[in-house]
Design an enzyme around this catalytic site. Sequence first.
Site, PDB file in Angstrom:
ATOM      1  N   LYS A 131      -4.674  19.875 -24.071  1.00 52.52           N
ATOM      2  CA  LYS A 131      -5.870  20.331 -24.792  1.00 52.52           C
ATOM      3  C   LYS A 131      -6.268  21.726 -24.300  1.00 52.52           C
ATOM      4  CE  LYS A 131     -10.529  18.748 -26.113  1.00 52.52           C
ATOM      5  NZ  LYS A 131     -11.560  17.715 -25.883  1.00 52.52           N
TER       6      LYS A 131
ATOM      7  N   SER B  70     -13.690  15.945 -30.155  1.00 53.33           N
ATOM      8  CA  SER B  70     -13.177  17.292 -30.219  1.00 53.33           C
ATOM      9  C   SER B  70     -11.675  17.405 -30.013  1.00 53.33           C
ATOM     10  CB  SER B  70     -13.878  18.147 -29.175  1.00 53.33           C
ATOM     11  OG  SER B  70     -13.543  17.698 -27.860  1.00 53.33           O
TER      12      SER B  70
ATOM     13  N   SER C 294     -14.703  12.400 -27.052  1.00 60.42           N
ATOM     14  CA  SER C 294     -13.663  13.291 -27.581  1.00 60.42           C
ATOM     15  C   SER C 294     -12.218  12.877 -27.314  1.00 60.42           C
ATOM     16  CB  SER C 294     -13.866  14.702 -27.053  1.00 60.42           C
ATOM     17  OG  SER C 294     -14.944  15.286 -27.733  1.00 60.42           O
TER      18      SER C 294
HETATM   19  N1  GLN Z   1     -18.491  14.571 -30.421  1.00 59.89           N
HETATM   20  C1  GLN Z   1     -19.277  14.656 -29.229  1.00 59.89           C
HETATM   21  C2  GLN Z   1     -20.010  15.959 -29.196  1.00 59.89           C
HETATM   22  O1  GLN Z   1     -19.918  16.675 -30.135  1.00 59.89           O
HETATM   23  C3  GLN Z   1     -18.404  14.461 -28.035  1.00 59.89           C
HETATM   24  C4  GLN Z   1     -17.789  15.700 -27.554  1.00 59.89           C
HETATM   25  C5  GLN Z   1     -16.881  15.480 -26.387  1.00 59.89           C
HETATM   26  O2  GLN Z   1     -16.652  14.375 -25.943  1.00 59.89           O
HETATM   27  N2  GLN Z   1     -16.393  16.595 -25.883  1.00 59.89           N
HETATM   28  O3  GLN Z   1     -20.688  16.278 -28.265  1.00 59.89           O
END
Ligand code: GLN
Length: 519
Positions: free
Chosen positions: A92, A167, A191
Amino acid sequence: MSSPSSSSASSSSTDLTRMTAADLATRIHSGEVSSVEVAQAHLDRIGAVDGDVHAFLHVSGESALSQAAAVDAARANGDTLGPLAGVPLALKDVLVQKGVPTTAGSKILEGWLPPYDATVTTKLIEAGIVILGKTNMDEFAMGSSTENSAYGPTRNPWDLDRIPGGSGGGSAAALAAFEAPLAIGTDTGGSIRQPASVTGTVGAKPTYGGVSRYGVIALASSLDQVGPCARTVLDTALLHEVIAGHDPRDSTSIPQPVPQVVAAVRRGQNEDLSGVRIGVVKQLHSDAYQSGVLSSFDQAVEKFTALGAEIVEVDCPHFEAALAAYYLILPSECSSNLARFDAMRYGLRVGDTGGASAEEVMMATRGAGFGPEVKRRIILGAYALSAGYYDAYYGSAQKVRTLIRQDFEKAYLAADVLISPASPVTAFPIGEKVNDPMAMYLNDLATIPGSLAGIPAMSVPSGLAADTGLPVGLQIMGPALGEEQMYRVAAAFEAAYVAEHGGVVADSAPALATAEVTR
Ligand code: GLN
């Protein structure tokens, strides 16, 4: 560097990309295939399908092949190889790798070359894992669809018009498209787990502090955690053991031994679950969830009963406030973390004309370099932390966080692991929620409580939804440091699925129209 497999039959390249990491490692160790052939097959696959999928922001073809060649040389030399030596992986783009472009999905880091490796990157390289490239993500990991990437969305290999989650949509899509058998994700509020859920892959968020965050671009430091992703539970466990462990460079890293999750998976594959208490969280089973997700979940509960587990219902009343607390804590922490992107130290610099002051350059750079979701959260966070509001917002959210942690503690007196759907919905169409932040935030309904409590949690595919035909993920949550029981339960569940369907969910992912195009 020569490419031995490019002249061989295209079918063998295709086959290598369908294999699990465990299978590939066995074949590489026995000499049946070389690591270079395996890397080349995956690079070919990326070349064939990534124009459509867009899982990668950067492909490190040359360095992947030379890393693979080094593993082959070590093998030829009779050196002892690690369990995943020679197997390719997608990283990532929020973890740094020395000299490799790292953007975290943001324009503000465009052109930045990190001068060092993250601890996880170092561990991967030392384990002989071959890094194929950096994967797409929502900007600074803010989002649930990968549409907030400054470099365009990633597409879900199950349906290219749909989102792969976020994400870490790039890492999950790379797995589902057979571009890599292993990937690294990060999970702050879901994410790793939500992308795994909507792509039919596996992803685990370790206990907070279980994996080093050194060299991971920070989103919300009290929540961020790095974790392993793959298409099977065993592959995920093998990768977990490579990246976990104490790191003196991360002050929140736990001084604990690496959990023995591979042994736990073997146990789950070979034993039923009698004596294991599985808690169904009442608050994570409601009409906020798609009906096809709930019916897949209910079938999973039946499967656990058939495996001999005892099912108990657990009540976690404060989970209802988790999303609200998270969207105060996360913006507060990220507004402070993202202050470091000041046009002076990294990447982009805008408006640096002769007469401009440092402040003007900073404002112009942050204005041009950050996308709308990032700006929204910085503003929210700065407000929540400001004098006079701190107690009402950040302070209250921290109290809710304590109540959620206590809900978990109570639940784990009645159950060894807790389960829920990992995502309330299956993959939705690209564009559907991108202009509706609240609808986007609701995707993390089931994953955020575990993030706030710092417990380990993973998503394992539970099948395809009856209503949409798309993958559904089952979330399995363990108590703090309870990775071993979590993986054991996941492995038993996956083994039951494989016994019934002849393969894991990802095996039935569409081949993709361009999949037959080989070099
Ligand atoms: N979707 C969540 C957010 O937008 C989680 C993001 C994450 O885990 N990096 O904060």
